[in-house]
Design a protein around this motif. Structure first.
Motif, mmCIF file in Angstrom:
data_model
loop_
_atom_site.group_PDB
_atom_site.id
_atom_site.type_symbol
_atom_site.label_atom_id
_atom_site.label_comp_id
_atom_site.label_asym_id
_atom_site.label_seq_id
_atom_site.Cartn_x
_atom_site.Cartn_y
_atom_site.Cartn_z
ATOM 1 N N VAL A 34 -6.326 9.459 -16.858
ATOM 2 C CA VAL A 34 -5.162 9.188 -16.011
ATOM 3 C C VAL A 34 -5.623 8.360 -14.826
ATOM 4 N N VAL A 35 -4.986 7.232 -14.613
ATOM 5 C CA VAL A 35 -5.304 6.368 -13.478
ATOM 6 C C VAL A 35 -4.106 6.371 -12.527
ATOM 7 N N GLY A 36 -4.348 6.793 -11.303
ATOM 8 C CA GLY A 36 -3.295 6.773 -10.309
ATOM 9 C C GLY A 36 -3.175 5.390 -9.693
ATOM 10 N N PHE A 37 -1.975 5.037 -9.267
ATOM 11 C CA PHE A 37 -1.821 3.752 -8.598
ATOM 12 C C PHE A 37 -0.821 3.861 -7.461
ATOM 13 N N VAL A 38 -1.017 2.996 -6.469
ATOM 14 C CA VAL A 38 -0.174 2.963 -5.282
ATOM 15 C C VAL A 38 0.311 1.534 -5.094
ATOM 16 N N GLY A 39 1.614 1.352 -4.998
ATOM 17 C CA GLY A 39 2.159 0.029 -4.748
ATOM 18 C C GLY A 39 2.733 -0.624 -5.984
ATOM 19 N N ALA A 40 3.664 -1.546 -5.745
ATOM 20 C CA ALA A 40 4.402 -2.173 -6.840
ATOM 21 C C ALA A 40 3.639 -3.286 -7.538
ATOM 22 N N ASP A 41 2.520 -3.742 -6.965
ATOM 23 C CA ASP A 41 1.804 -4.876 -7.540
ATOM 24 C C ASP A 41 0.732 -4.488 -8.551
#
Length: 387
Positions: A34-41
């Motif tokens: 599982v890779v978390g991400f922050v932001g729409a880009d």
């Protein structure tokens, strides 16, 4: 029976909403990266192509930790404080890594803090910044391609699976299908058949489940409506403009006042999205990366990354397209960019005969009385006596 089934699916989406992280953690415990991400880009397609579940990190209700506030500084949006609070509490240790995009200053500050913490505190998830730009220049396009390629390389290190032409093409196609179903959900909202809160729940599921699984679930919901379904109620049709809402607290409070949110400009909703990925059959890996970079390069404009007039006009056009009767702009403390765009937005809306109001620098959960007072002019302007 169709109505019963529809409500059951909506209840399932609502149940999943506060459990996004917990359910992703369970998948990680079962062997799924599982890779978390922050932001729409952040390109979700790349994360999935690397064999991982893309999980968009979000804020939690309740106060942030003192340490998170101290590390990021008080003058930072609540969402960043809350995400850092979860990381410091080791609630996100199951992640293989965290991708952060430079879509706003709060995201960038979060990256800098996490990079330092990762160097000093063993066991924290690794972090990577993807710095996409949004200028209409060939030099920007080249820069973005390099950023996306670096993102793919980092993901392969985290997951042990390198994206290749086949996996990336399949991932892109899967997300295209998902976004098509999300567009159908947005059409149902515009028809008054689904609430704005339900729209948030559906959009969040798409950011926390494998794309094929999310697409199947969303398609099942859409399938409970007939092609000629009409309906809705007499509630004020409101377009929301302002700070991104990764929790449904504000939407529920607004809709409890007899208002229907039928669209929004922020990227936790159903309208703001990357541009479609133009993929040709037999495209090389490098070409796929370039097209993916182009998709996010030309995504829907946002207050923090777009020229003021561009974002304001896009918001006004979306409000008109949705059939909004009014526009409500609300910004949180330390998230002032949408408020800077508001005067131009109001000008464009006035030309179209759509009233609007601005409520700025609000806490994460504005007082109900403040919301009611702010919305009162819209209610009385659009339909006197409507409550």
């Amino acid at each position: 029976m169709t109505g019963v089934r529809r409500q059951s699916i909506l209840d399932d989406f609502a149940e999943h909403y506060p459990l996004r992280v917990a359910r992703a953690s369970k998948r990680a415990g079962q062997g799924t990266a599982v890779v978390g991400f922050v932001g729409a880009d952040v390109p979700r397609e790349l994360i999935a192509a690397a064999g991982a579940l893309p999980l968009r990190l979000h804020s939690q209700t309740g106060p942030s930790s003192d340490e998170a506030v101290q590390l990021l500084g008080e003058a930072t949006d609540h969402a960043a404080h809350s995400i850092l609070t979860q990381i410091l509490a080791k609630e996100l240790d199951f992640l293989s890594g965290i991708m952060i995009s430079r879509d706003c200053e709060a995201s960038l500050q979060l990256f800098y803090v996490l990079r330092e913490l990762a160097a000093r505190r063993p066991g924290m998830p690794p972090v990577h910044l993807i710095d996409l730009l949004h200028l209409s220049r060939e030099s920007t396009a080249l820069y973005n391609r390099r950023q996306v390629a670096a993102c793919a390389e980092t993901l392969s290190q985290w997951t042990g699976a390198s994206p290749d032409p086949a996996s990336l093409a399949a991932s892109v196609a899967s997300f295209q299908v998902l976004r098509g179903h999300l567009a159908s959900v947005q059409s149902l909202r515009q028809s008054g058949l689904l609430s704005g809160t339900a729209g948030l729940h559906v959009a969040a599921a798409a950011e926390s489940l494998p794309p094929s699984e999310a697409a199947q679930w969303v398609a099942e919901l859409v399938g409970t409506f007939s092609a000629t379904a009409t309906g809705g109620d007499s509630a004020l049709r409101l377009f929301f403009f302002g700070s991104a809402q990764d929790q449904d607290v504000l939407y529920r409070a607004i809709e409890d006042l007899g208002v229907r949110i039928i669209g929004e400009d922020h990227d936790w909703g159903l309208l703001a999205a990357p541009a479609p990925v133009a993929v040709t059959a037999g495209a090389s890996y490098e070409e796929l990366l370039a097209r993916l970079a182009e998709s996010y390069h030309y995504r829907s404009p946002a207050a923090a990354i777009s020229p003021l007039a561009v974002h304001a006009r896009w918001g006004a056009d979306q409000a008109v397209s949705c059939g909004a009767e009014a526009v409500f702009c609300l910004t949180r403390r330390f998230d002032d960019a949408p408020a800077w765009d508001y005067p131009k937005l109001a000008e464009y809306l006035q030309d179209r005969g759509i009233p609007s109001v601005l409520l700025s620098r609000q806490p994460f959960e504005p007082e109900p009385a403040v919301l009611r007072e702010s919305l009162e002019p819209l209610l009385s302007t659009v339909s006197p006596g409507r409550r």
